[in-house]
Write a protein that holds these residues in place. Sequence first.
Motif, PDB file in Angstrom:
ATOM      1  N   ALA A  33     -46.488 -65.464-136.519  1.00 50.05           N
ATOM      2  CA  ALA A  33     -45.681 -64.528-136.306  1.00 50.05           C
ATOM      3  C   ALA A  33     -45.496 -64.001-134.889  1.00 50.05           C
ATOM      4  CB  ALA A  33     -45.649 -63.598-137.580  1.00 50.05           C
ATOM      5  N   SER A  34     -44.443 -64.168-134.477  1.00 50.66           N
ATOM      6  CA  SER A  34     -43.570 -63.682-133.062  1.00 50.66           C
ATOM      7  C   SER A  34     -43.548 -62.143-134.024  1.00 50.66           C
ATOM      8  CB  SER A  34     -42.812 -64.509-132.653  1.00 50.66           C
ATOM      9  OG  SER A  34     -42.097 -64.740-133.778  1.00 50.66           O
ATOM     10  N   ARG A  35     -43.067 -62.058-135.269  1.00 50.05           N
ATOM     11  CA  ARG A  35     -42.635 -60.896-134.873  1.00 50.05           C
ATOM     12  C   ARG A  35     -43.242 -60.076-136.384  1.00 50.05           C
ATOM     13  NH1 ARG A  35     -36.028 -60.366-135.831  1.00 50.05           N
ATOM     14  NH2 ARG A  35     -36.660 -62.033-137.620  1.00 50.05           N
ATOM     15  N   ARG A  36     -43.732 -59.242-136.654  1.00 48.78           N
ATOM     16  CA  ARG A  36     -44.109 -58.189-137.909  1.00 48.78           C
ATOM     17  C   ARG A  36     -43.791 -57.263-138.502  1.00 48.78           C
ATOM     18  NH1 ARG A  36     -48.853 -60.659-138.101  1.00 48.78           N
ATOM     19  NH2 ARG A  36     -49.258 -62.365-136.413  1.00 48.78           N
ATOM     20  N   GLU A  37     -42.620 -56.803-138.454  1.00 46.73           N
ATOM     21  CA  GLU A  37     -41.934 -55.502-139.435  1.00 46.73           C
ATOM     22  C   GLU A  37     -40.603 -56.782-140.530  1.00 46.73           C
ATOM     23  OE1 GLU A  37     -41.284 -56.302-135.458  1.00 46.73           O
ATOM     24  OE2 GLU A  37     -42.504 -54.704-134.976  1.00 46.73           O
ATOM     25  N   PHE A  38     -40.669 -56.307-141.122  1.00 48.32           N
ATOM     26  CA  PHE A  38     -39.780 -56.163-142.601  1.00 48.32           C
ATOM     27  C   PHE A  38     -39.411 -55.707-143.629  1.00 48.32           C
ATOM     28  CE2 PHE A  38     -44.334 -56.533-144.410  1.00 48.32           C
ATOM     29  CZ  PHE A  38     -43.906 -56.204-145.336  1.00 48.32           C
ATOM     30  N   ILE A  39     -38.408 -54.879-143.622  1.00 47.16           N
ATOM     31  CA  ILE A  39     -37.527 -53.749-144.544  1.00 47.16           C
ATOM     32  C   ILE A  39     -37.489 -54.289-145.602  1.00 47.16           C
ATOM     33  CG2 ILE A  39     -36.000 -52.825-144.629  1.00 47.16           C
ATOM     34  CD1 ILE A  39     -34.928 -53.503-141.507  1.00 47.16           C
ATOM     35  N   VAL A  40     -38.100 -53.258-146.740  1.00 50.08           N
ATOM     36  CA  VAL A  40     -38.666 -53.573-147.591  1.00 50.08           C
ATOM     37  C   VAL A  40     -37.974 -51.915-148.934  1.00 50.08           C
ATOM     38  CG1 VAL A  40     -40.536 -54.444-147.560  1.00 50.08           C
ATOM     39  CG2 VAL A  40     -40.045 -52.084-148.196  1.00 50.08           C
ATOM     40  N   LEU A  41     -37.305 -51.979-150.049  1.00 53.44           N
ATOM     41  CA  LEU A  41     -36.234 -51.312-150.537  1.00 53.44           C
ATOM     42  C   LEU A  41     -38.046 -49.934-150.633  1.00 53.44           C
ATOM     43  CD1 LEU A  41     -34.074 -49.453-151.795  1.00 53.44           C
ATOM     44  CD2 LEU A  41     -34.232 -51.106-153.877  1.00 53.44           C
ATOM     45  N   HIS A  42     -38.313 -50.171-151.698  1.00 53.47           N
ATOM     46  CA  HIS A  42     -39.476 -49.771-151.961  1.00 53.47           C
ATOM     47  C   HIS A  42     -40.940 -49.735-151.729  1.00 53.47           C
ATOM     48  CE1 HIS A  42     -41.957 -47.401-154.969  1.00 53.47           C
ATOM     49  NE2 HIS A  42     -42.241 -48.469-155.588  1.00 53.47           N
ATOM     50  N   PRO A  43     -41.821 -49.302-151.138  1.00 58.47           N
ATOM     51  CA  PRO A  43     -42.495 -49.249-149.972  1.00 58.47           C
ATOM     52  C   PRO A  43     -43.700 -49.214-151.242  1.00 58.47           C
ATOM     53  CG  PRO A  43     -42.484 -46.989-150.792  1.00 58.47           C
ATOM     54  CD  PRO A  43     -41.349 -47.864-150.828  1.00 58.47           C
ATOM     55  N   ALA A  44     -44.246 -50.926-151.566  1.00 57.46           N
ATOM     56  CA  ALA A  44     -44.703 -51.209-152.335  1.00 57.46           C
ATOM     57  C   ALA A  44     -45.846 -52.198-152.094  1.00 57.46           C
ATOM     58  CB  ALA A  44     -44.584 -51.900-153.539  1.00 57.46           C
ATOM     59  N   TRP A  45     -45.800 -52.428-150.121  1.00 59.10           N
ATOM     60  CA  TRP A  45     -46.212 -53.786-149.909  1.00 59.10           C
ATOM     61  C   TRP A  45     -46.809 -53.269-148.663  1.00 59.10           C
ATOM     62  CZ3 TRP A  45     -46.030 -58.022-152.748  1.00 59.10           C
ATOM     63  CH2 TRP A  45     -44.897 -58.043-153.459  1.00 59.10           C
ATOM     64  N   SER A  46     -46.945 -51.800-148.991  1.00 55.08           N
ATOM     65  CA  SER A  46     -48.201 -51.339-148.006  1.00 55.08           C
ATOM     66  C   SER A  46     -49.516 -52.587-147.342  1.00 55.08           C
ATOM     67  CB  SER A  46     -48.897 -50.118-147.991  1.00 55.08           C
ATOM     68  OG  SER A  46     -47.611 -49.343-147.895  1.00 55.08           O
ATOM     69  N   TYR A  47     -50.572 -52.068-148.787  1.00 54.53           N
ATOM     70  CA  TYR A  47     -51.390 -53.180-148.705  1.00 54.53           C
ATOM     71  C   TYR A  47     -51.806 -54.675-148.308  1.00 54.53           C
ATOM     72  CZ  TYR A  47     -53.705 -49.066-151.364  1.00 54.53           C
ATOM     73  OH  TYR A  47     -53.663 -47.990-151.853  1.00 54.53           O
ATOM     74  N   PHE A  48     -50.930 -55.484-148.798  1.00 55.30           N
ATOM     75  CA  PHE A  48     -50.278 -56.605-148.094  1.00 55.30           C
ATOM     76  C   PHE A  48     -49.864 -56.690-146.994  1.00 55.30           C
ATOM     77  CE2 PHE A  48     -46.901 -60.252-147.234  1.00 55.30           C
ATOM     78  CZ  PHE A  48     -47.620 -61.096-148.628  1.00 55.30           C
TER      79      PHE A  48
END
Length: 297
Positions: free
Chosen positions: A195-210
Amino acid sequence: MTAPRHPLLALALSLALALLCGCLSADEPAAAPVGGKVKVVASTVPLGTFSSMVGGDLVEVAVLVPPGASPHTFEPTPSKLAEVAEAELYIKNGAGLEIWMERMIQANRRMLVVDTSTGVELIETAGSSCHEKILTADPHIWLSPKNAMIIVEEICDGLVEVDPENAEAYRRNRDDYLLRLEELDRELESAFSGASRREFIVLHPAWSYFARDYALVQVAILEGDKEPGPRYLAEIVEVAREENLTTIFVDPNFSPKSAEIIAGEIGGRVVPLDPLAEDYIENMRAVSREIGRSLEG
């Protein structure tokens, strides 16, 4: 020769004959315990899935927080407490998700409680209490295939402790499911490695471990479980524009209002990601595909 009159003796002879004739295979699921199936209560749907995969036909699994409900706001009902009162094994998240856990223990002090966060390297998140900033563990530990493997090991150990006669079956089921989780982990590592980019936006911060597993950066809208102020919303809009991010991922258990505002500002789209889906492996594959698409621009 007349048939044995005692029903248990008749059953034993029937099973012996079946084994001699090759009618039962060692690959078939083990029979339920003599006293019936092990009664298991799991805090959430994913933990219930893991328990079922390890326990197979030997367990009866009830989920405390039903599908569509949020563990963050859940209040146990009398019927749920009754399920806990009959359980032999309770599978809890253990990373601060069950703020109502003491009520579960009071409902049944005889059951074995398995803390599935044991062995997981927890991520600390900033919170607040009485106007003071505090650090707490991010409870969304299951949203990482690597963590899921640790959780499955803990569940297996718990089942072996309460039902040692079927230890071999539990360990066999565990090993089979671990192989599937390992395959999932390899798939996701491959999917994000280029992946050339690494940021993704989420509403609820549930995906920290992912995000930690696959070297991604989660940008969360909600500050904990609180709606953000105008200044923070503006900051996220600026990040989205700078990084050309056009997808906002939302949790079905939270109001999408803030996400919709940001999506409107950046001309983006709102996409749901379910952290509590029943089919864990297929859901994580679907999550991977959606996040991967958002990184493509």
